[in-house]
Scaffold this active site. Structure first.
Site, PDB file in Angstrom:
ATOM      1  N   LYS A 206       0.823  -1.210   0.000  1.00  0.00           N
ATOM      2  CA  LYS A 206       0.000   0.000   0.000  1.00  0.00           C
ATOM      3  C   LYS A 206       0.857   1.260   0.000  1.00  0.00           C
ATOM      4  CE  LYS A 206      -3.016   0.656   3.451  1.00  0.00           C
ATOM      5  NZ  LYS A 206      -3.393   1.882   4.189  1.00  0.00           N
TER       6      LYS A 206
ATOM      7  N   ARG B 188       2.726   5.950  -3.374  1.00  0.00           N
ATOM      8  CA  ARG B 188       3.827   6.773  -3.866  1.00  0.00           C
ATOM      9  C   ARG B 188       4.018   6.618  -5.374  1.00  0.00           C
ATOM     10  NH1 ARG B 188       4.165   5.702   1.339  1.00  0.00           N
ATOM     11  NH2 ARG B 188       5.322   7.078   2.767  1.00  0.00           N
TER      12      ARG B 188
ATOM     13  N   GLY C  78      -5.400   7.836   5.700  1.00  0.00           N
ATOM     14  CA  GLY C  78      -4.522   8.817   6.308  1.00  0.00           C
ATOM     15  C   GLY C  78      -3.278   9.058   5.476  1.00  0.00           C
TER      16      GLY C  78
ATOM     17  N   SER D  26       7.590   9.130  12.273  1.00  0.00           N
ATOM     18  CA  SER D  26       6.435   9.078  11.369  1.00  0.00           C
ATOM     19  C   SER D  26       6.896   9.179   9.929  1.00  0.00           C
ATOM     20  CB  SER D  26       5.447  10.213  11.682  1.00  0.00           C
ATOM     21  OG  SER D  26       4.433  10.270  10.691  1.00  0.00           O
TER      22      SER D  26
ATOM     23  N   ASP E 193       2.104  -0.977  11.907  1.00  0.00           N
ATOM     24  CA  ASP E 193       0.772  -1.414  11.475  1.00  0.00           C
ATOM     25  C   ASP E 193       0.501  -2.879  11.780  1.00  0.00           C
ATOM     26  OD1 ASP E 193      -0.096   1.038  10.474  1.00  0.00           O
ATOM     27  OD2 ASP E 193       0.866   0.702   8.536  1.00  0.00           O
TER      28      ASP E 193
END
Length: 454
Positions: free
Chosen positions: A34, A39, A107, A184, A336
């Site tokens: 994903k 990207r 997100g 992040s 995740d």
């Protein structure tokens, strides 16, 4: 695994009970990664010429990214063989969208696109579903505002800034040097993408490394980007006013999607499963190492490099697992995957301790609280702490399962899939309240599971 009869009154929800069946055997492929798919679409839309992508994840999140890039001028189409063709507008060439950019549950789409738009002289409004609209955007807004971008966000709880949100890009934007206050990849990527169209050099300093798909792929597209280690930190610099060149991209299988089948094969007796073409980028492969440390038999077959990313086929066999204390330093490389790790821990011998997982409280749901409640409801002994869970495992014995109220997934695809996996190793099965969110990242999850667990 027949679908459960609905115990809920909302006819739009799709509850389902997942129950134990036979061992998981055979060979499968999971959808494309994903993070890389997002990207590939974005960077292809900023290149001059035609980018071709195979293996693209065709889930709702990536399609939201594609729709947004179309709204800003890119031409994006798919042929009957599943190859995607992206004709870009060039860095600096994004057009003013004539409608709000609807992000659904994504997100990643939202935060990365905020970065792209930040250094273009256009205005855009972002909207999303109920879950995304609760997620804080301040950590991206703060550095982009330093570059000159203006935002009007919806006030959220505790002073947070949420969707709907309007962004007014700066042209020209101002290059900054920004040290990430939290690990992040989305914040890092948003700043780098803003730097693409910003005169001068934009710098991001990472005290803790996060997934590096943006750096790898931007370099492949021809961006002037460097990564250095200085005093134990990663320093990433990108020179703006870039000219990206179109690429041919093969997207590897998503390790976050493979994670559900890896854990399922480890906890269901008799399982012997091969998962083909799994991306094993070291910034994403933390779960495999943690599960191996717990005793999991996970073998890498035919390791290779595909499009600059390490890839292998994984053979996973049922294994007795034992609890461990998970090093908080590994969290960014598997952030995740913690919900499904919690399921593996529930079947292990002894106690598994996790910490440093504050980030999980601001995902699609508060994944620490939601998983603690979900696992407790099916008979697992769980302690919820401020930044992690402590799970007391069953020692390999089946979990009791749930006989009452369905597990509340809170519109979170990873909660739904993790609890589906738990149902495969339970006596009474596990009912999740809604399987619809699974389509955001893994549209054929249930079909693959049904084909294996006979």
């Amino acid at each position: 695994m027949p679908a459960a009869e609905s115990l809920l009154h909302d006819p739009a929800m799709r509850p389902r009970r997942f129950v134990a069946g036979g061992p998981l055997r055979g060979t499968i492929k999971v959808p494309g990664d994903k993070s890389i798919s997002h990207r590939a679409v974005m960077f292809g839309a900023l290149a001059v010429g035609e980018t071709r992508v195979t293996g693209l994840l065709e889930g709702e999140d990536v399609m939201a990214t594609a729709d947004a890039m179309r709204a800003m001028g890119a031409t994006i189409r798919r042929d009957d063989n599943g190859t995607w063709y992206i004709n870009g507008v060039g860095v600096g060439g994004l057009l003013q969208p004539d409608r709000a950019l609807e992000m659904g549950n994504s997100g990643t789409s939202t935060r990365l696109l905020m970065g792209l738009i930040a250094s273009h002289g256009i205005t855009a409004t972002f909207t999303g579903d109920a879950s995304l609209s609760k997620r804080p955007m301040g950590r991206v807004i703060d550095p982009l505002a330093q570059m000159g971008t203006a935002f009007t966000a919806t006030p959220g709880p505790n002073g947070s800034q949420t969707l709907p949100l309007m962004i007014r890009g700066a042209a020209p934007a101002v290059p900054i040097t920004y040290r990430l206050p939290v690990a992040s990849a989305q914040v890092k990527s948003a700043i780098l993408l803003a730097g693409l169209n910003t005169p001068g050099v934009t710098t991001v300093i990472e005290p803790i490394p996060t997934r590096d798909h943006s750096e790898r792929m931007l370099t492949g597209f021809g961006a002037d980007l460097t990564v250095e280690e200085q005093d134990g930190e990663r320093v990433i610099r990108i020179r703006g006013e870039a000219e990206l060149k179109p690429q041919t991209i093969e997207v590897p299988g998503d390790p976050s999607s493979a994670a559900f089948f890896i854990v399922a094969a480890l906890i269901v007796p008799g399982s012997d499963l091969v998962i083909e073409n799994v991306g094993l980028n070291p910034t994403r492969a933390g779960l495999v190492e943690v599960l191996r440390a717990m005793g999991g038999r996970i073998e890498e077959i035919n390791p290779r490099i595909v499009g600059g990313e390490p890839v292998a086929d994984l053979r996973v066999c049922h294994s007795p697992l034992h609890g461990i204390t998970v090093d908080p330093a590994v969290a960014p490389s598997m952030i995740d995957e913690f919900p499904v790790l919690f399921v593996a821990a529930a079947l292990a011998e002894g106690r598994t301790v996790t910490a440093g997982l504050d980030e999980l409280r601001v995902k699609e749901s508060d994944r620490l609280a939601v998983m603690a409640t979900a696992l407790s409801s099916i008979g697992v002994a769980v302690e919820e702490r401020e930044d992690g869970l402590v799970i007391h495992g069953s020692g390999g014995a089946r979990l009791p399962g749930g006989t009452g109220t369905a597990v509340a997934t809170h519109l979170d695809h990873r909660i739904a899939m993790s609890m589906a996996v738990a149902g495969l190793a339970s006596d009474a099965g596990v009912e999740v309240d809604d399987t619809r969110p699974i389509a955001t990242s893994f549209p054929n999850f249930e079909a693959l599971l049904d084909g294996l667990a006979q």
